[in-house]
Design an enzyme around this catalytic site. Structure first.
Site, PDB file in Angstrom:
ATOM      1  CG  ASP B   8      -1.784   1.317   1.642  1.00  0.00           C
ATOM      2  OD1 ASP B   8      -1.570   2.077   0.515  1.00  0.00           O
ATOM      3  OD2 ASP B   8      -2.363   1.456   2.537  1.00  0.00           O
ATOM      4  CE  LYS B  69      -1.496   7.057  -3.731  1.00  0.00           C
ATOM      5  NZ  LYS B  69      -1.976   6.072  -2.648  1.00  0.00           N
ATOM      6  CD  GLU B 167      -4.704   3.434  -2.564  1.00  0.00           C
ATOM      7  OE1 GLU B 167      -5.392   4.428  -2.121  1.00  0.00           O
ATOM      8  OE2 GLU B 167      -3.629   3.676  -3.040  1.00  0.00           O
ATOM      9  CG  ASP B 189      -9.572   4.620   0.713  1.00  0.00           C
ATOM     10  OD1 ASP B 189      -8.956   5.106   1.652  1.00  0.00           O
ATOM     11  OD2 ASP B 189      -8.860   3.528  -0.129  1.00  0.00           O
TER      12      ASP B 189
END
Ligand code: ADP
Ligand code: MG
Lengths: 238, 606
Positions: B8, B69, B167, B189
């Site tokens: 992850d 990211k 994810e 999420d």
């Protein structure tokens, strides 16, 4: 009709080409996997979506059966299960999965299913309508004018509010029309399936077949036309 | 089959997990927790990653990269509005952002690769084998460029990325495995930088994604930013100070803001306080949960839009949803829980640790790929429509959003002019009408044999693979010849650039490894110094004075070696110290045994 025969010939050739395993070159007996080397085979480009799922070419289908078959074939073809296999098998798995997903998406939706069947049976791509259907001509022209007027109006004005109310009514009417067309399609679907079930080869049956396909095509393209107008309308007044 | 790990790679935190006899487990290293903060810092001893790098956020803000990211697969123009918040310097080369660290500049995939390498090393140390293959997760709403950038990062880190997986769907795999759930579930999420919503149907081991949506620019970081702005305004009002020009203090404010936000998930009010620059005193203020919620409520509302769109695309109503699963640290906020519960009319699930569940799911997917788990299959979708630019700058859609992947579409191309030898194709991703409003993915030129106009027939296949990444193939229908296509990504590294970065990473690998050795040696030395000092305090009286003096000499020799950069010197001085302190260790052990004989249990003493 000529085009149709030609199509069948093509398919026979392709099926013959496919009767050999693409990995071990042995005679193929299995459906998607070679009986001898147990490797996956590319699904023939000419295999129609109905046959792919082992379903008869009917417009009423059991979606539970379709889903179960889709899951079963996904387990057979998905790239996740080909990670340790040769490049050739990996690329077949990718191609087959992509085809399977398209097939499932097409057959799952009754409208797309009918459009696809029409394409198979009548060999023609669906008509794209550029002008309103005859029975809606006046109504749609007027609607277009109202839409234009609304787009140019001052949105906070009383006039815009009147136009908006009118557009709401038009929307309700058009949606009603759309539902009518869908009900008529349902009837045609039933007639098509019954005709196929009887499997008669008479002149009369052939004529009915042609008629059903023609009606289906007309209503499908009218429905698409109306649907696009409604979408445009909804987007404008939103 | 070599082992495949699941990673992850988060905006805030990253984790690595593996499958242990049918159960996914996260890997933590000896002294540390499993979560590695996604932070990379350039120090005098080279690049460092994770918790030690996080300490440099306030000490060395210009050289400490966090939330990288957010920049994956992006151009500088894409992130213009938030540049002010980042203390490090961003530039651009060939449509790809570069982050300046000291003399060198790095692309976001290179920075991410450093985080991946750290995870790889941890996994290798833990499992005692070399790790070369991984499944890496990305937000479901990542576009093709962002996915490709993630794959590039893996390659630069020396990992073969066998699969990019979304994810929220990874999380569903971890849940499905645990509970053998059936039915329709929603995964919500909300992490540090991104928001995803996915709706899935779980049936007999098949995880079929019905629809997905999200916002790749919405997360806990944005809440922190709002609180930071509030604090800065207060500081300006109370002390007449503008901290936004002090990068190190800005970071301190940001960390205070995040801390307060996290505390307010548990309590109703909290105090923020921090030292002002140049001894100008201290700033303190109280923040209540109500204030926080008033501030963040619009952002939480913003996440509900994508939820409604996903419901609409899947043709479902909130009442059709059987379960709601929460993933990501920011879902610990009570406000988020309330809003999600109100929308779906169901109390959300959060049985699995929301920090770990994505990595656990990645490990499950890794196990599926290696043939370990055979009864589960994930059928995911592409989050955005794919199309090409047609005449008049309009996008013509070829593969609609929420189409199950792998997905393909074919398009026939021909020429308009006699003897024309090429057709330019511009590939786009997005939902807007006009090409210019969508994401440009790539451009390429289709080669066509010179023939009269309209005669050539080139069939182009656009295929989105199981990673959600586009592959393009072309075939001349007249000759049956296939054509390989050189696609120039609009916002990505070219193959050659990735190649060079891999080489660079090997070149710098030596530096990186030695930097790591120094850090480890220092950590171990620090631990030894602490325990020895404690032993001296507790048992110094048990040994002769000259032995104590020897130990003190060895201690200071180690302390000065620890300041240097030679790991061998540090280890050498550690050995010296251990040798010098041997007598003391033995004496203390004897002493405790004696006390044990006096009626105490040894376990009470040691
Ligand atoms: N108890 C909490 N209350 C509110 N926010 C939290 C809490 N714990 C963590 N967070 C926030 O969650 C975010 C990190 O979530 P995480 O899922 O680790 O992110 P990512 O997947 O993007 O790395 C950060 O913004 C952090 O501040
Ligand atoms: Mg996350």
């Amino acid at each position: 009709m000529n085009g149709h025969t030609h199509h069948t010939d093509d398919r026979r050739e392709l099926q013959m080409a496919r009767s050999m395993c693409c990995h071990c070159q042995s005679e193929m007996a299995g459906e998607y996997f070679c009986d001898r080397c147990v490797k996956v085979q590319p699904v023939s480009k000419d295999l129609d979506y109905f046959s792919c799922f082992g379903l008869p070419r009917r417009l009423a289908i059991d979606t539970q059966v379709l889903e179960a078959k889709f899951y079963e074939l996904s387990r057979a073809f998905h790239p996740d299960f080909y990670q340790n296999k040769s490049d050739a098998e990996q690329s077949i798995s990718l191609g087959n999965s992509a085809m399977l997903n398209t097939a499932y998406r097409t057959l799952r939706d009754p409208i797309q299913r009918a459009e696809y069947l029409l394409d198979l049976e009548a060999g023609a791509v669906k008509d794209i309508r550029t002008s309103p259907p005859a029975d809606l001509f006046e109504e749609i022209l007027e609607l277009q004018e109202t839409l234009d007027e609304f787009r140019e109006s001052d949105r906070s004005s009383q006039h815009a509010a009147t136009l908006r109310a009118k557009l709401h009514t038009d929307r309700t009417n058009l949606e009603e029309r759309q539902r009518d067309m869908e009900a008529r399609l349902q009837q045609l679907f039933g007639r098509w399936d019954a005709l196929q079930d009887r499997g008669e080869a008479t002149e009369q049956a052939r004529a009915e077949r042609t008629l059903i396909l023609k009606d289906m095509r007309d209503i499908l393209s009218n429905r698409t036309y109306v649907k696009n107008i409604v979408n445009d309308l909804v987007a404008t007044i939103a | 089959m070599t082992r495949i790990v699941g990673i992850d790679l988060g905006t805030t935190n990253s984790l690595v997990a593996y499958m242990d006899k049918g159960t996914p487990c996260v890997i933590s290293s000896r002294h540390e927790r499993a979560m590695v903060p996604s932070v990379v810092a350039l120090t005098d001893n080279g690049l460092i990653v994770g918790d030690p790098a996080k300490e440099h956020l306030t000490r060395n803000p210009e050289r400490t990269v966090y939330s990288v990211k957010r920049f994956m697969g992006k151009s500088l123009a894409d992130v213009q509005s938030e540049l002010a918040y980042f203390p490090y310097t961003l530039t651009e080369k060939g449509g790809v952002i570069r982050i300046q660290l000291g003399e060198k500049s790095y692309s976001p995939p290179q920075i991410s690769a450093m985080i991946l390498k750290e995870l790889k090393l941890r996994a290798e140390a833990f499992l005692g084998e070399s790790i070369t293959k991984a499944v890496i997760t990305v937000p479901a709403y990542f576009n093709d460029s962002q996915r490709q950038a993630t794959k590039d990062a893996g390659m630069i880190a020396g990992l073969e990325v066998l699969r990019i997986i979304n994810e929220p769907t990874a999380a569903s795999l971890a849940y499905g495995l645990q509970e053998k759930t059936q039915g329709t579930i929603v995964v919500y999420d909300l992490g540090g930088g991104t928001f995803d919503i996915s709706i899935l149907k779980l049936k007999n081991g098949i995880f079929e994604v019905l629809a997905t949506n999200g916002d790749t620019h919405l997360g806990g970081d944005d809440f922190d930013q709002l609180i930071t702005d509030l604090l800065l305004k207060d500081i300006r009002a109370q002390h007449g100070l503008d901290l936004s020009t002090h990068p190190d203090h800005m970071q301190a404010v940001r960390l205070q803001a995040e801390g307060a936000k996290i505390r307010l998930s548990e309590t109703l009010k909290t105090t923020v306080s921090l030292d002002l620059p140049d001894g100008q005193g201290r700033f303190t203020r109280e923040l209540t949960r109500d204030q926080l919620e008033a501030l963040c409520s619009p952002l939480v509302e913003r996440s509900l839009g994508p939820c409604r769109l996903a419901l609409k695309d899947s043709g479902l109503n909130p009442t059709d949803i059987d379960e709601v699963v929460l993933v990501g640290g920011a879902t610990r906020m009570p406000l988020v829980r309330q809003r999600v519960q109100a929308l779906f009319g169901k109390e959300p699930h959060c049985d699995l640790n929301p920090d770990e569940v994505v990595a656990l799911g990645a490990a499950v997917q890794a196990d599926i790929l290696s043939g370990g788990t055979t009864d589960m299959l994930l059928l995911d979708v592409t989050p955005l429509s794919l199309g090409i630019e047609t005449m008049g700058g309009v996008m013509s859609s070829l593969i609609r959003r929420n189409t199950t992947i792998p997905a393909s579409a074919k398009e026939m191309f021909t020429t308009y002019v006699d003897g024309q030898t090429g057709v330019d194709i511009h590939i786009l991703q997005g939902e807007r009408e006009l090409a210019k409003d969508n994401r440009s993915l790539a451009r390429f030129r289709l080669k066509v044999p010179p023939l009269p106009a309209g005669v050539p027939r080139i069939e182009v296949t656009f295929l989105i693979d199981a990673n959600g990444i586009l592959n393009v193939m072309a075939k001349d229908m007249r000759t049956g010849e296939t054509q390989s296509i050189e696609v120039k990504p609009s916002y990505g590294l070219s193959d050659q650039e990735v190649e060079r970065m891999i080489e660079d990473s090997f070149k710098f690998a030596a530096d990186d490894v030695s930097a790591r050795k120094v850090i480890e040696a220092r950590l171990d030395a620090g631990a030894l110094i602490t325990t020895t000092e404690k032993s001296l305090a507790d048992g110094g009286h048990l040994v002769p004075a000259e032995e104590v003096a020897k130990i003190r000499t060895a201690l200071s020799a180690l302390a000065s070696a620890k300041e240097g950069t030679d790991p061998r010197a540090i280890r050498g001085r550690m050995a010296d110290l251990e040798h010098a302190a041997k007598g003391l260790t033995v004496a203390m052990l004897d002493d405790s045994l004696k006390q044990g004989l006096q009626g105490k249990k040894i376990s009470d003493v040691t």
